[in-house]
Design a protein around this motif. Structure first.
Motif, PDB file in Angstrom:
ATOM      1  N   ASP A  17       0.857  -1.181   0.000  1.00  0.00           N
ATOM      2  CA  ASP A  17       0.000   0.000   0.000  1.00  0.00           C
ATOM      3  C   ASP A  17       0.894   1.233   0.000  1.00  0.00           C
ATOM      4  OD1 ASP A  17      -2.727  -1.125   0.188  1.00  0.00           O
ATOM      5  OD2 ASP A  17      -2.023  -1.901   2.108  1.00  0.00           O
ATOM      6  N   LEU A  18       0.437   2.285  -0.674  1.00  0.00           N
ATOM      7  CA  LEU A  18       1.259   3.481  -0.821  1.00  0.00           C
ATOM      8  C   LEU A  18       0.523   4.718  -0.321  1.00  0.00           C
ATOM      9  CD1 LEU A  18       1.684   1.741  -3.801  1.00  0.00           C
ATOM     10  CD2 LEU A  18       3.587   3.326  -3.792  1.00  0.00           C
ATOM     11  N   ALA A  19       1.134   5.411   0.620  1.00  0.00           N
ATOM     12  CA  ALA A  19       0.650   6.720   1.055  1.00  0.00           C
ATOM     13  C   ALA A  19       1.494   7.761   0.333  1.00  0.00           C
ATOM     14  CB  ALA A  19       0.764   6.871   2.562  1.00  0.00           C
ATOM     15  N   VAL A  20       0.983   8.242  -0.803  1.00  0.00           N
ATOM     16  CA  VAL A  20       1.714   9.185  -1.647  1.00  0.00           C
ATOM     17  C   VAL A  20       1.251  10.590  -1.302  1.00  0.00           C
ATOM     18  CG1 VAL A  20       2.351   9.819  -3.996  1.00  0.00           C
ATOM     19  CG2 VAL A  20       1.776   7.439  -3.458  1.00  0.00           C
ATOM     20  N   LEU A  21       2.179  11.434  -0.871  1.00  0.00           N
ATOM     21  CA  LEU A  21       1.859  12.772  -0.388  1.00  0.00           C
ATOM     22  C   LEU A  21       2.509  13.832  -1.265  1.00  0.00           C
ATOM     23  CD1 LEU A  21       2.510  12.107   3.416  1.00  0.00           C
ATOM     24  CD2 LEU A  21       0.302  12.089   2.238  1.00  0.00           C
ATOM     25  N   THR A  22       1.819  14.957  -1.406  1.00  0.00           N
ATOM     26  CA  THR A  22       2.367  16.102  -2.100  1.00  0.00           C
ATOM     27  C   THR A  22       1.780  17.353  -1.460  1.00  0.00           C
ATOM     28  OG1 THR A  22       2.874  17.014  -4.284  1.00  0.00           O
ATOM     29  CG2 THR A  22       0.608  16.346  -3.897  1.00  0.00           C
ATOM     30  N   VAL A  23       2.338  18.505  -1.810  1.00  0.00           N
ATOM     31  CA  VAL A  23       1.816  19.783  -1.335  1.00  0.00           C
ATOM     32  C   VAL A  23       1.292  20.553  -2.539  1.00  0.00           C
ATOM     33  CG1 VAL A  23       2.362  21.988  -0.227  1.00  0.00           C
ATOM     34  CG2 VAL A  23       3.331  19.859   0.672  1.00  0.00           C
ATOM     35  N   ARG A  24       0.020  20.931  -2.478  1.00  0.00           N
ATOM     36  CA  ARG A  24      -0.627  21.688  -3.547  1.00  0.00           C
ATOM     37  C   ARG A  24      -1.286  22.919  -2.936  1.00  0.00           C
ATOM     38  NH1 ARG A  24      -3.956  18.312  -8.023  1.00  0.00           N
ATOM     39  NH2 ARG A  24      -2.162  17.619  -9.252  1.00  0.00           N
ATOM     40  N   GLU A  25      -0.987  24.080  -3.507  1.00  0.00           N
ATOM     41  CA  GLU A  25      -1.589  25.333  -3.050  1.00  0.00           C
ATOM     42  C   GLU A  25      -1.474  25.478  -1.534  1.00  0.00           C
ATOM     43  OE1 GLU A  25      -5.546  25.296  -4.566  1.00  0.00           O
ATOM     44  OE2 GLU A  25      -4.935  25.527  -6.658  1.00  0.00           O
ATOM     45  N   GLY A  26      -0.327  25.093  -1.017  1.00  0.00           N
ATOM     46  CA  GLY A  26      -0.041  25.251   0.394  1.00  0.00           C
ATOM     47  C   GLY A  26      -0.685  24.231   1.312  1.00  0.00           C
ATOM     48  N   ALA A  27      -1.362  23.209   0.775  1.00  0.00           N
ATOM     49  CA  ALA A  27      -2.036  22.208   1.598  1.00  0.00           C
ATOM     50  C   ALA A  27      -1.508  20.811   1.268  1.00  0.00           C
ATOM     51  CB  ALA A  27      -3.548  22.253   1.374  1.00  0.00           C
ATOM     52  N   GLY A  70      -1.648   5.641 -12.996  1.00  0.00           N
ATOM     53  CA  GLY A  70      -0.977   6.146 -14.186  1.00  0.00           C
ATOM     54  C   GLY A  70       0.335   6.844 -13.907  1.00  0.00           C
ATOM     55  N   LEU A  71       0.740   6.913 -12.622  1.00  0.00           N
ATOM     56  CA  LEU A  71       1.998   7.568 -12.271  1.00  0.00           C
ATOM     57  C   LEU A  71       3.111   6.533 -12.285  1.00  0.00           C
ATOM     58  CD1 LEU A  71       0.841   9.926  -9.366  1.00  0.00           C
ATOM     59  CD2 LEU A  71       0.775  10.283 -11.836  1.00  0.00           C
ATOM     60  N   GLY A  72       3.663   6.310 -13.452  1.00  0.00           N
ATOM     61  CA  GLY A  72       4.702   5.309 -13.612  1.00  0.00           C
ATOM     62  C   GLY A  72       6.088   5.908 -13.496  1.00  0.00           C
ATOM     63  N   ASP A  73       6.574   6.480 -14.582  1.00  0.00           N
ATOM     64  CA  ASP A  73       7.901   7.088 -14.604  1.00  0.00           C
ATOM     65  C   ASP A  73       7.788   8.514 -14.067  1.00  0.00           C
ATOM     66  OD1 ASP A  73      10.530   7.676 -15.023  1.00  0.00           O
ATOM     67  OD2 ASP A  73      10.339   7.949 -17.191  1.00  0.00           O
ATOM     68  N   VAL A  74       7.786   8.639 -12.734  1.00  0.00           N
ATOM     69  CA  VAL A  74       7.562   9.932 -12.095  1.00  0.00           C
ATOM     70  C   VAL A  74       8.893  10.503 -11.626  1.00  0.00           C
ATOM     71  CG1 VAL A  74       6.376  11.185 -10.272  1.00  0.00           C
ATOM     72  CG2 VAL A  74       5.272   9.217 -11.356  1.00  0.00           C
ATOM     73  N   THR A  75       9.286  11.638 -12.180  1.00  0.00           N
ATOM     74  CA  THR A  75      10.522  12.284 -11.760  1.00  0.00           C
ATOM     75  C   THR A  75      10.364  12.835 -10.344  1.00  0.00           C
ATOM     76  OG1 THR A  75      11.005  12.911 -14.034  1.00  0.00           O
ATOM     77  CG2 THR A  75      12.165  14.103 -12.301  1.00  0.00           C
ATOM     78  N   ALA A 103       5.503   7.881  -0.049  1.00  0.00           N
ATOM     79  CA  ALA A 103       6.124   8.449  -1.244  1.00  0.00           C
ATOM     80  C   ALA A 103       5.906   9.949  -1.222  1.00  0.00           C
ATOM     81  CB  ALA A 103       5.532   7.836  -2.510  1.00  0.00           C
ATOM     82  N   LEU A 104       6.981  10.686  -1.400  1.00  0.00           N
ATOM     83  CA  LEU A 104       6.934  12.144  -1.418  1.00  0.00           C
ATOM     84  C   LEU A 104       7.125  12.616  -2.853  1.00  0.00           C
ATOM     85  CD1 LEU A 104       9.296  12.772   1.649  1.00  0.00           C
ATOM     86  CD2 LEU A 104       6.871  12.157   1.634  1.00  0.00           C
ATOM     87  N   LEU A 105       6.255  13.493  -3.290  1.00  0.00           N
ATOM     88  CA  LEU A 105       6.257  13.844  -4.709  1.00  0.00           C
ATOM     89  C   LEU A 105       6.125  15.349  -4.895  1.00  0.00           C
ATOM     90  CD1 LEU A 105       6.273  12.482  -7.505  1.00  0.00           C
ATOM     91  CD2 LEU A 105       3.781  12.456  -7.407  1.00  0.00           C
ATOM     92  N   PRO A 106       7.083  15.972  -5.585  1.00  0.00           N
ATOM     93  CA  PRO A 106       6.940  17.386  -5.958  1.00  0.00           C
ATOM     94  C   PRO A 106       6.242  17.520  -7.305  1.00  0.00           C
ATOM     95  CG  PRO A 106       9.128  16.632  -6.545  1.00  0.00           C
ATOM     96  CD  PRO A 106       8.405  15.432  -5.953  1.00  0.00           C
ATOM     97  N   ASP A 107       5.644  18.685  -7.559  1.00  0.00           N
ATOM     98  CA  ASP A 107       5.019  18.946  -8.865  1.00  0.00           C
ATOM     99  C   ASP A 107       4.155  17.774  -9.308  1.00  0.00           C
ATOM    100  OD1 ASP A 107       6.288  21.404  -9.020  1.00  0.00           O
ATOM    101  OD2 ASP A 107       8.050  20.579 -10.003  1.00  0.00           O
ATOM    102  N   ALA A 158      12.166  17.199  -0.827  1.00  0.00           N
ATOM    103  CA  ALA A 158      11.586  16.233  -1.757  1.00  0.00           C
ATOM    104  C   ALA A 158      10.196  16.649  -2.215  1.00  0.00           C
ATOM    105  CB  ALA A 158      11.521  14.840  -1.107  1.00  0.00           C
ATOM    106  N   PHE A 159       9.537  17.545  -1.492  1.00  0.00           N
ATOM    107  CA  PHE A 159       8.236  18.070  -1.889  1.00  0.00           C
ATOM    108  C   PHE A 159       8.370  19.262  -2.826  1.00  0.00           C
ATOM    109  CE2 PHE A 159       6.923  16.050   2.161  1.00  0.00           C
ATOM    110  CZ  PHE A 159       5.781  15.392   1.749  1.00  0.00           C
ATOM    111  N   CYS A 160       9.571  19.769  -3.007  1.00  0.00           N
ATOM    112  CA  CYS A 160       9.787  21.013  -3.746  1.00  0.00           C
ATOM    113  C   CYS A 160      10.310  20.725  -5.150  1.00  0.00           C
ATOM    114  CB  CYS A 160      10.811  21.891  -3.011  1.00  0.00           C
ATOM    115  SG  CYS A 160      10.279  22.438  -1.374  1.00  0.00           S
ATOM    116  N   PRO A 161      10.096  21.658  -6.081  1.00  0.00           N
ATOM    117  CA  PRO A 161      10.720  21.526  -7.400  1.00  0.00           C
ATOM    118  C   PRO A 161      12.228  21.680  -7.293  1.00  0.00           C
ATOM    119  CG  PRO A 161       9.655  23.651  -7.176  1.00  0.00           C
ATOM    120  CD  PRO A 161       9.268  22.866  -5.962  1.00  0.00           C
ATOM    121  N   ALA A 162      12.914  21.506  -8.409  1.00  0.00           N
ATOM    122  CA  ALA A 162      14.380  21.552  -8.389  1.00  0.00           C
ATOM    123  C   ALA A 162      14.892  22.884  -7.856  1.00  0.00           C
ATOM    124  CB  ALA A 162      14.916  21.293  -9.794  1.00  0.00           C
ATOM    125  N   ALA A 163      14.234  23.974  -8.189  1.00  0.00           N
ATOM    126  CA  ALA A 163      14.570  25.302  -7.658  1.00  0.00           C
ATOM    127  C   ALA A 163      13.340  25.839  -6.949  1.00  0.00           C
ATOM    128  CB  ALA A 163      14.998  26.242  -8.773  1.00  0.00           C
TER     129      ALA A 163
END
Length: 239
Positions: A17-27, A70-75, A103-107, A158-163
């Protein structure tokens, strides 16, 4: 092995099981799928599925993520093992032991349902509906684990873009911790921590205000924070 009888032990299945987290619009947002099959058809759940005989748990986790969302090859996907969930009765079909991952995912890109998932969506963590199986427990454990990692490691990048700006980095902490941080104190502590961030040479970004463009940073070479960046205390003192 002499004296060993595999038929003396009840068979059970292993899932991921995967708990995939990201930050969108500050949340803080979590990736959820609507189950298309029983049990719990129509209920929301974490992406995941059964481990195949010829694959490791991490391989299965990445396969299930690709099949169901559908999130396969995710940078930038940072996958880490959370813990094992093995309570009897956690799955009505049979005895099932689950290896859970964070899983921590930016963008974060938009997902699409596939496999046995009717649909997949990013939903705000605080607005997530009751989840199937024991996935609510897994998700809460994942947030607590990530929150602790933000105190002692550089996982926030890890939640942030490259810059990224220091404001964007602060948003990560505030979203995961559920606390508002003092801007000046946060900036001072981040810049004073060796190897946490380093300037992205020659880069700046307009932030919508009337001031000068905000400086951009990238992840530094450190993996742990010395000193740690602790969560606000219960008395409300900010980090």
């Amino acid at each position: 092995m002499q004296g060993y009888d595999k038929h003396a032990y009840e068979l059970f299945a292993v899932t991921v099981d995967l708990a995939v987290l990201t930050v969108r619009e500050g949340a803080l947002h979590v990736l959820l799928v609507e189950r298309g099959q029983q049990p719990y058809a129509g209920r929301w759940a974490l992406p995941g599925g059964f481990l195949l005989p010829d694959e490791s748990a991490e391989t299965a986790a990445r396969r299930e993520l690709a099949e169901e969302t559908g999130l396969g090859d995710v940078t930038g996907l940072h996958l880490g093992q959370l813990r094992t969930y093995s309570e009897p009765g956690r799955d009505p079909r049979m005895r099932v032991v689950s290896v859970a991952f964070t899983a921590l995912l930016p963008d974060a890109p938009e997902p699409r349902g596939g496999g046995d998932a009717a649909q997949a969506r990013w939903l705000p963590y605080d607005a997530a509906p009751p989840l199937a199986f024991d996935h609510g427990l897994i998700l809460a454990d994942a947030r607590e684990r990530v929150g602790a990692q933000l105190e002692h490691t550089c996982a926030a990048t890890a939640f942030c873009p490259a810059a990224f700006t220091l404001g964007e980095l602060q948003q990560v902490y505030e979203a995961v911790w559920g606390s508002t941080l003092d801007r000046a104190n946060f900036r001072r502590k981040v810049l004073a921590t060796p190897g946490f961030v380093e300037p992205a040479a020659g880069a700046a970004r307009l932030t919508g205000g009337r001031g000068k463009p905000a400086a951009l940073y990238r992840a530094g070479g450190a993996t742990t924070l010395h000193p740690p960046l602790l969560r606000p205390s219960r008395e409300g003192r900010s980090a």
